[in-house]
Write a protein that holds these residues in place. Sequence first.
Motif, PDB file in Angstrom:
ATOM      1  N   HIS A  60       0.714  -1.092   0.169  1.00 29.89           N
ATOM      2  CA  HIS A  60      -0.087   0.050  -0.036  1.00 29.89           C
ATOM      3  C   HIS A  60       0.852   1.167  -0.009  1.00 29.89           C
ATOM      4  N   GLY A  61       0.424   2.299  -0.675  1.00 31.60           N
ATOM      5  CA  GLY A  61       1.312   3.542  -0.847  1.00 31.60           C
ATOM      6  C   GLY A  61       1.289   4.126   0.519  1.00 31.60           C
ATOM      7  N   GLY A  62       0.435   3.989   1.449  1.00 25.81           N
ATOM      8  CA  GLY A  62       0.678   4.494   2.693  1.00 25.81           C
ATOM      9  C   GLY A  62       1.763   3.892   3.430  1.00 25.81           C
ATOM     10  N   PHE A  63       2.437   2.904   3.141  1.00 29.35           N
ATOM     11  CA  PHE A  63       3.710   2.483   3.606  1.00 29.35           C
ATOM     12  C   PHE A  63       4.737   3.385   3.296  1.00 29.35           C
ATOM     13  N   ALA A  64       4.964   3.782   2.050  1.00 28.83           N
ATOM     14  CA  ALA A  64       5.934   4.751   1.895  1.00 28.83           C
ATOM     15  C   ALA A  64       5.595   6.075   2.477  1.00 28.83           C
ATOM     16  N   ALA A  65       4.327   6.545   2.321  1.00 33.17           N
ATOM     17  CA  ALA A  65       3.904   7.889   2.666  1.00 33.17           C
ATOM     18  C   ALA A  65       4.363   7.807   4.305  1.00 33.17           C
ATOM     19  N   THR A  66       4.061   7.174   5.221  1.00 28.12           N
ATOM     20  CA  THR A  66       4.285   6.954   6.507  1.00 28.12           C
ATOM     21  C   THR A  66       5.843   7.186   6.764  1.00 28.12           C
ATOM     22  N   VAL A  67       6.538   6.235   6.075  1.00 30.69           N
ATOM     23  CA  VAL A  67       8.108   6.118   6.138  1.00 30.69           C
ATOM     24  C   VAL A  67       8.837   7.419   5.869  1.00 30.69           C
ATOM     25  N   LEU A  68       8.185   8.191   4.752  1.00 28.94           N
ATOM     26  CA  LEU A  68       8.707   9.264   4.265  1.00 28.94           C
ATOM     27  C   LEU A  68       8.395  10.547   5.304  1.00 28.94           C
ATOM     28  N   ASP A  69       7.240  10.478   5.629  1.00 28.99           N
ATOM     29  CA  ASP A  69       6.708  11.492   6.716  1.00 28.99           C
ATOM     30  C   ASP A  69       7.607  11.468   8.103  1.00 28.99           C
ATOM     31  N   SER A  70       7.934  10.169   8.460  1.00 27.96           N
ATOM     32  CA  SER A  70       8.807   9.968   9.581  1.00 27.96           C
ATOM     33  C   SER A  70      10.273  10.475   9.287  1.00 27.96           C
ATOM     34  N   VAL A  71      10.590  10.187   8.137  1.00 25.91           N
ATOM     35  CA  VAL A  71      12.213  10.269   8.116  1.00 25.91           C
ATOM     36  C   VAL A  71      12.366  11.739   7.826  1.00 25.91           C
ATOM     37  N   THR A  72      11.561  12.784   7.196  1.00 21.33           N
ATOM     38  CA  THR A  72      11.537  13.846   6.802  1.00 21.33           C
ATOM     39  C   THR A  72      11.359  14.815   8.143  1.00 21.33           C
ATOM     40  N   GLY A  73      10.294  14.303   8.987  1.00 24.58           N
ATOM     41  CA  GLY A  73      10.206  14.633  10.165  1.00 24.58           C
ATOM     42  C   GLY A  73      11.186  14.735  11.206  1.00 24.58           C
ATOM     43  N   CYS A  74      12.037  13.426  11.301  1.00 24.71           N
ATOM     44  CA  CYS A  74      13.165  13.489  12.075  1.00 24.71           C
ATOM     45  C   CYS A  74      14.276  14.176  11.679  1.00 24.71           C
TER      46      CYS A  74
END
Length: 145
Positions: A60-74
């Motif tokens: 699901h595209g939500g997997f990449a979206a969640t990962v990218l939100d997390s890594v950019t936020g960190c």
Amino acid sequence: MKHPKEMTGLEFLQAMVNGDIPRASISETIPMDLHAISEGTASFHVKADKRHLNPLGGVHGGFAATVLDSVTGCAIHSMLEPGVGYGTIDLNIKMCRPIPLDKELLAIGQVINMSKNLGISEGKIIDEDGKLYAHATATCMIIRP
């Protein structure tokens, strides 16, 4: 060890990498392991599994979206002073190819620009050969007390 509210963002995230404070519970749902943090940069090991499939059997595209939100936020968080928070206000994602199932990938986030009120970062999910699976840019609001 300092209280988390007394730590800079970098100190807080380093404590998480070291296991001194618990990781975010989202990393149980979306397997993400923050393994390296420095000022303005964050790296995660990530792996999609059968829990992350869409009805057609792909990740699901939500997997990449969640990962990218997390890594950019960190990456943004690593630049903040003690007591300062942030929140994502915009996340723009480009899916470049399907995320593979049961393959460890690397997610890297890096700050592009920081101001008093906004942080802008970019993130990517790549494999061991540098092949790009997804890319994002994020804008975060800096929340000062």
